[in-house]
Design a protein around this motif. Structure first.
Motif, mmCIF file in Angstrom:
data_model
loop_
_atom_site.group_PDB
_atom_site.id
_atom_site.type_symbol
_atom_site.label_atom_id
_atom_site.label_comp_id
_atom_site.label_asym_id
_atom_site.label_seq_id
_atom_site.Cartn_x
_atom_site.Cartn_y
_atom_site.Cartn_z
ATOM 1 N N GLN A 182 17.014 3.035 -12.270
ATOM 2 C CA GLN A 182 16.009 3.676 -11.395
ATOM 3 C C GLN A 182 16.607 4.166 -10.069
ATOM 4 O O GLN A 182 15.974 4.938 -9.360
ATOM 5 C CB GLN A 182 14.834 2.711 -11.132
ATOM 6 C CG GLN A 182 15.112 1.533 -10.212
ATOM 7 C CD GLN A 182 15.780 0.363 -10.919
ATOM 8 O OE1 GLN A 182 16.471 0.525 -11.926
ATOM 9 N NE2 GLN A 182 15.615 -0.831 -10.365
ATOM 10 N N GLY A 213 12.161 5.942 -6.816
ATOM 11 C CA GLY A 213 13.031 5.109 -7.643
ATOM 12 C C GLY A 213 12.305 3.995 -8.378
ATOM 13 O O GLY A 213 12.829 2.880 -8.478
ATOM 14 N N ILE A 215 9.566 3.161 -11.899
ATOM 15 C CA ILE A 215 8.752 3.631 -13.032
ATOM 16 C C ILE A 215 7.307 3.254 -12.728
ATOM 17 O O ILE A 215 7.072 2.350 -11.919
ATOM 18 C CB ILE A 215 9.236 3.039 -14.385
ATOM 19 C CG1 ILE A 215 9.115 1.505 -14.419
ATOM 20 C CG2 ILE A 215 10.671 3.422 -14.657
ATOM 21 C CD1 ILE A 215 7.897 1.008 -15.075
ATOM 22 N N SER A 232 1.653 5.003 -10.690
ATOM 23 C CA SER A 232 0.808 4.751 -11.868
ATOM 24 C C SER A 232 -0.635 5.228 -11.658
ATOM 25 O O SER A 232 -1.234 5.817 -12.561
ATOM 26 C CB SER A 232 0.843 3.263 -12.229
ATOM 27 O OG SER A 232 0.385 2.481 -11.141
#
Ligand SMILES: N[C@@H](CCC(=O)N[C@@H](CS)C(=O)NCC(=O)O)C(=O)O
Length: 202
Positions: free
Chosen positions: A37, A49, A51, A64
């Motif tokens: 990342q 950096g 997810i 998200s």
């Protein structure tokens, strides 16, 4: 669509949303332990950096909550995850932000502390995060008090945001959760959904 993800709560949120919507996608695992990342190919996609990152055509979206809103806006004609009616829609968005600002950071910090050997934990951080997580569980309990099956009555991104964070707490049988049967019942309703089963046990 491509989803840059890992087996973590924030990654699973997007996987649940995609499964609920029945959208096909390519999952690209990001090796967080190996530091992928922080590599430039990844920070070019997501300067933060972290997810998850979703690519849809020429669009790249990270965070998200923003990804779930995007999927609700662009790929949810039947309002499976994002209600269309204004009042419920804003309720869902409000609770999605509530999760991203409250439970996520506090449970994240707490689990990071608890993964350390006991002598390397910061007791103030552990106490503050435990207290805040407990307080937030109390808020969720009050929301569910009127007997609604899901946070915004109909299933929505609000539930998707919370479930992957609370699933491990439920699995551990933590007393802050088990002493709140309404919250436990809500999590069991979420657990029974085929999309959730697919992501956690598929
Ligand atoms: N607010 C972000 C948080 C994302 C996040 O914390 N991702 C974690 C995995 S759940 C991550 O990529 N951690 C790697 C790192 O911090 O280096 C979101 O909701 O997308």
């Amino acid at each position: 669509m491509r989803l840059y993800t890992a087996s973590t709560p924030n990654g699973r949120k997007v996987q649940i949303a995609l499964a609920e919507l029945g959208l096909p996608y390519e999952a690209i695992p990001v090796d967080l332990h190996g530091g992928a990342q922080r590599e430039s190919w990844f920070t070019e996609l997501c300067p933060n950096g972290k997810i998850p990152v979703l690519q849809d055509g020429d669009r790249t979206i990270w965070e998200s909550g923003a990804i779930l809103l995007y999927l609700g806006e662009e790929h949810d004609p039947e309002a499976r995850i994002l209600p269309k009616a204004s009042a419920r829609r804003w309720e869902a968005i409000q609770l999605a932000f509530f999760q991203a600002a409250g439970l996520g950071p506090n449970l994240g910090r707490l689990s990071e502390q608890l993964q350390r050997p006991p002598d390397r934990r910061n007791p103030e951080t552990v106490a503050a995060c435990t207290h805040e997580v407990d307080r937030i569980l109390g808020v969720l309990d009050r929301i569910l008090e009127d007997g609604r099956p899901f946070l915004t009555t109909e299933f929505s991104i609000a539930d998707i945001m919370h479930y992957p964070w609370l699933q491990p707490v439920l699995a551990l049988g933590a007393s802050q959760l088990t002493q709140r049967p309404r919250v436990v019942d809500w999590l069991h309703r979420l657990e029974a959904r085929p999309a959730v089963q697919e992501v956690f046990h598929g």
